[in-house]
Design a protein around this motif. Structure first.
Motif, PDB file in Angstrom:
ATOM      1  N   LEU A 198       0.828  -1.211   0.000  1.00 42.18           N
ATOM      2  CA  LEU A 198       0.000   0.000   0.000  1.00 42.18           C
ATOM      3  C   LEU A 198       0.859   1.258   0.000  1.00 42.18           C
ATOM      4  O   LEU A 198       0.575   2.226  -0.717  1.00 42.18           O
ATOM      5  CB  LEU A 198      -0.933  -0.016   1.208  1.00 42.18           C
ATOM      6  N   THR A 199       1.917   1.266   0.833  1.00 42.12           N
ATOM      7  CA  THR A 199       2.766   2.462   0.867  1.00 42.12           C
ATOM      8  C   THR A 199       3.509   2.635  -0.452  1.00 42.12           C
ATOM      9  O   THR A 199       3.733   3.766  -0.932  1.00 42.12           O
ATOM     10  CB  THR A 199       3.765   2.382   2.025  1.00 42.12           C
ATOM     11  N   GLY A 200       3.905   1.521  -1.064  1.00 40.99           N
ATOM     12  CA  GLY A 200       4.578   1.612  -2.349  1.00 40.99           C
ATOM     13  C   GLY A 200       3.669   2.165  -3.423  1.00 40.99           C
ATOM     14  O   GLY A 200       4.076   3.019  -4.226  1.00 40.99           O
ATOM     15  N   LEU A 201       2.420   1.677  -3.458  1.00 40.27           N
ATOM     16  CA  LEU A 201       1.461   2.209  -4.433  1.00 40.27           C
ATOM     17  C   LEU A 201       1.151   3.678  -4.168  1.00 40.27           C
ATOM     18  O   LEU A 201       0.993   4.472  -5.111  1.00 40.27           O
ATOM     19  CB  LEU A 201       0.167   1.373  -4.384  1.00 40.27           C
ATOM     20  N   SER A 202       1.056   4.033  -2.890  1.00 41.93           N
ATOM     21  CA  SER A 202       0.776   5.432  -2.560  1.00 41.93           C
ATOM     22  C   SER A 202       1.909   6.336  -3.041  1.00 41.93           C
ATOM     23  O   SER A 202       1.675   7.404  -3.638  1.00 41.93           O
ATOM     24  CB  SER A 202       0.582   5.590  -1.057  1.00 41.93           C
ATOM     25  N   ASP A 203       3.152   5.906  -2.791  1.00 45.98           N
ATOM     26  CA  ASP A 203       4.300   6.696  -3.251  1.00 45.98           C
ATOM     27  C   ASP A 203       4.347   6.760  -4.774  1.00 45.98           C
ATOM     28  O   ASP A 203       4.724   7.789  -5.365  1.00 45.98           O
ATOM     29  CB  ASP A 203       5.593   6.089  -2.716  1.00 45.98           C
ATOM     30  N   PHE A 204       3.980   5.663  -5.417  1.00 49.80           N
ATOM     31  CA  PHE A 204       3.983   5.635  -6.877  1.00 49.80           C
ATOM     32  C   PHE A 204       2.999   6.646  -7.463  1.00 49.80           C
ATOM     33  O   PHE A 204       3.310   7.401  -8.391  1.00 49.80           O
ATOM     34  CB  PHE A 204       3.651   4.231  -7.366  1.00 49.80           C
ATOM     35  N   HIS A 205       1.786   6.661  -6.883  1.00 51.60           N
ATOM     36  CA  HIS A 205       0.780   7.620  -7.359  1.00 51.60           C
ATOM     37  C   HIS A 205       1.219   9.051  -7.051  1.00 51.60           C
ATOM     38  O   HIS A 205       0.955   9.980  -7.829  1.00 51.60           O
ATOM     39  CB  HIS A 205      -0.570   7.330  -6.723  1.00 51.60           C
ATOM     40  N   GLY A 206       1.904   9.233  -5.908  1.00 54.41           N
ATOM     41  CA  GLY A 206       2.400  10.570  -5.569  1.00 54.41           C
ATOM     42  C   GLY A 206       3.424  11.066  -6.577  1.00 54.41           C
ATOM     43  O   GLY A 206       3.424  12.243  -6.966  1.00 54.41           O
ATOM     44  N   GLN A 208       3.660  10.082  -9.692  1.00 51.38           N
ATOM     45  CA  GLN A 208       2.985  10.352 -10.954  1.00 51.38           C
ATOM     46  C   GLN A 208       2.357  11.755 -10.976  1.00 51.38           C
ATOM     47  O   GLN A 208       2.386  12.457 -11.998  1.00 51.38           O
ATOM     48  CB  GLN A 208       1.893   9.301 -11.204  1.00 51.38           C
ATOM     49  N   GLN A 209       1.767  12.153  -9.844  1.00 54.42           N
ATOM     50  CA  GLN A 209       1.104  13.459  -9.789  1.00 54.42           C
ATOM     51  C   GLN A 209       2.107  14.611  -9.716  1.00 54.42           C
ATOM     52  O   GLN A 209       1.870  15.696 -10.259  1.00 54.42           O
ATOM     53  CB  GLN A 209       0.172  13.512  -8.585  1.00 54.42           C
ATOM     54  N   SER A 210       3.235  14.373  -9.043  1.00 55.21           N
ATOM     55  CA  SER A 210       4.168  15.479  -8.819  1.00 55.21           C
ATOM     56  C   SER A 210       5.171  15.661  -9.960  1.00 55.21           C
ATOM     57  O   SER A 210       5.462  16.786 -10.392  1.00 55.21           O
ATOM     58  CB  SER A 210       4.921  15.291  -7.505  1.00 55.21           C
ATOM     59  N   CYS A 211       5.709  14.565 -10.425  1.00 55.07           N
ATOM     60  CA  CYS A 211       6.759  14.705 -11.428  1.00 55.07           C
ATOM     61  C   CYS A 211       6.655  13.720 -12.576  1.00 55.07           C
ATOM     62  O   CYS A 211       7.524  13.699 -13.465  1.00 55.07           O
ATOM     63  CB  CYS A 211       8.129  14.571 -10.769  1.00 55.07           C
ATOM     64  N   GLY A 212       5.639  12.920 -12.543  1.00 56.82           N
ATOM     65  CA  GLY A 212       5.531  11.900 -13.581  1.00 56.82           C
ATOM     66  C   GLY A 212       5.245  12.488 -14.941  1.00 56.82           C
ATOM     67  O   GLY A 212       5.739  12.001 -15.967  1.00 56.82           O
ATOM     68  N   GLY A 213       4.425  13.556 -14.977  1.00 57.74           N
ATOM     69  CA  GLY A 213       4.090  14.134 -16.269  1.00 57.74           C
ATOM     70  C   GLY A 213       5.293  14.740 -16.953  1.00 57.74           C
ATOM     71  O   GLY A 213       5.448  14.653 -18.173  1.00 57.74           O
TER      72      GLY A 213
END
Length: 276
Positions: A198-206, A208-213
């Motif tokens: 869960l923490t890994g997925l949460s960090d992954f989504h974070g 994506q939103q902050s610098c993934g684009g």
């Protein structure tokens, strides 16, 4: 009374023999009289096999004639009164068995069956039959004085497996501790799997939103997310395996497998039963 008269007569004969010289009396007459007395006592006690073994000592040519006549009469009496038995055994398939060990009252009697009559003392006896690959058999008989060639039978069956604790009257362990411990390890591993996953997925989504684009995420942040996902995967596999082992341990401690083979005409029948 008759035995006492015979013993007294033997002792009188021994005393008469003393006139031939002390050495001869000690080695011949006295020894013969004692052998006769011992054989008579054994006969009176019902120990006919041992009595018959003692008789030759008082039938020696060096013994006084009176003692020898008395012992000859005793031998005839014991031989007529001594019972004999013929031991017979059948293998699990029904054939005659010869490789059988027999004990009478706990004392070795036969190492192999040969079909011949064997002497035994009169009275009650317990016979134990032992054959490789089969369960031992015990039987009780009462042999009568003068009974000849009495047949004692035994029919062997295929050896059964050792009794389980429940069959032997012992309850199995009330709580399967090994299974519980391994299950606890599995639960902890799955809990850690959920946390890191869960923490890994949460960090992954974070990310994506902050610098993934823009694609400018820090490599250290990406590596941290990957590590959490990999750790979660490993813990998930370990947890599933631990719970599987715990289930097997619990199943093994609570179940028993019963197997047996029963001879049938033209073959055999195998039976396997599973109990919980």
């Amino acid at each position: 009374m008759i035995r006492r008269i015979r013993v007294a007569a033997s002792l009188i004969a021994a005393a008469t023999w003393l006139s031939a010289g002390p050495s001869r009396a000690d080695s011949d007459a006295v020894a013969c009289a004692r052998a006769s007395e011992s054989a008579q006592s054994l006969r009176s006690a019902g120990k006919l096999v041992e009595a018959l073994d003692r008789v030759p000592a008082c039938l020696h040519l060096r013994c006084p004639d009176f003692v020898r006549r008395d012992c000859e009469a005793l031998r005839t009496d014991v031989q007529a009164s001594l019972p004999t038995i013929v031991v017979r055994a059948r293998a699990p398939g029904g054939d005659d068995a010869t490789d059988v060990r027999v004990l009478v009252d706990g004392v070795p009697f036969l190492e192999r069956l040969d079909g011949r009559a064997k002497p035994v003392d009169p009275g009650p006896h317990t016979l134990r039959f032992e054959m490789s690959g089969a369960d031992p058999i015990e039987t009780s008989v009462v042999v009568r004085e003068g009974e000849k060639m009495r047949v004692v039978d035994a029919a062997f069956t295929t050896r059964t497996r050792p009794a389980s604790p429940a069959e032997a009257g012992r309850e199995p362990s009330s709580f399967p501790w090994p299974a519980a411990i391994v299950a606890g390890v599995g639960v902890v591993a799955l809990g850690a799997f959920a946390y890191f996953g869960l923490t890994g997925l949460s960090d992954f989504h974070g990310l994506q939103q902050s610098c993934g684009g823009a694609g400018d995420c820090k490599q250290s942040d990406v590596d941290g997310v990957r590590t959490k996902i990999w750790v979660a995967d490993g813990l998930g596999v370990a947890g599933v395996v631990a719970l599987g082992v715990a289930g097997w341990l619990w199943f093994s401690s609570r179940s028993a497998v019963h197997a047996g083979v029963t001879p049938t005409p033209g073959g055999a029948r195998a039976v396997v039963a599973l109990s919980f």
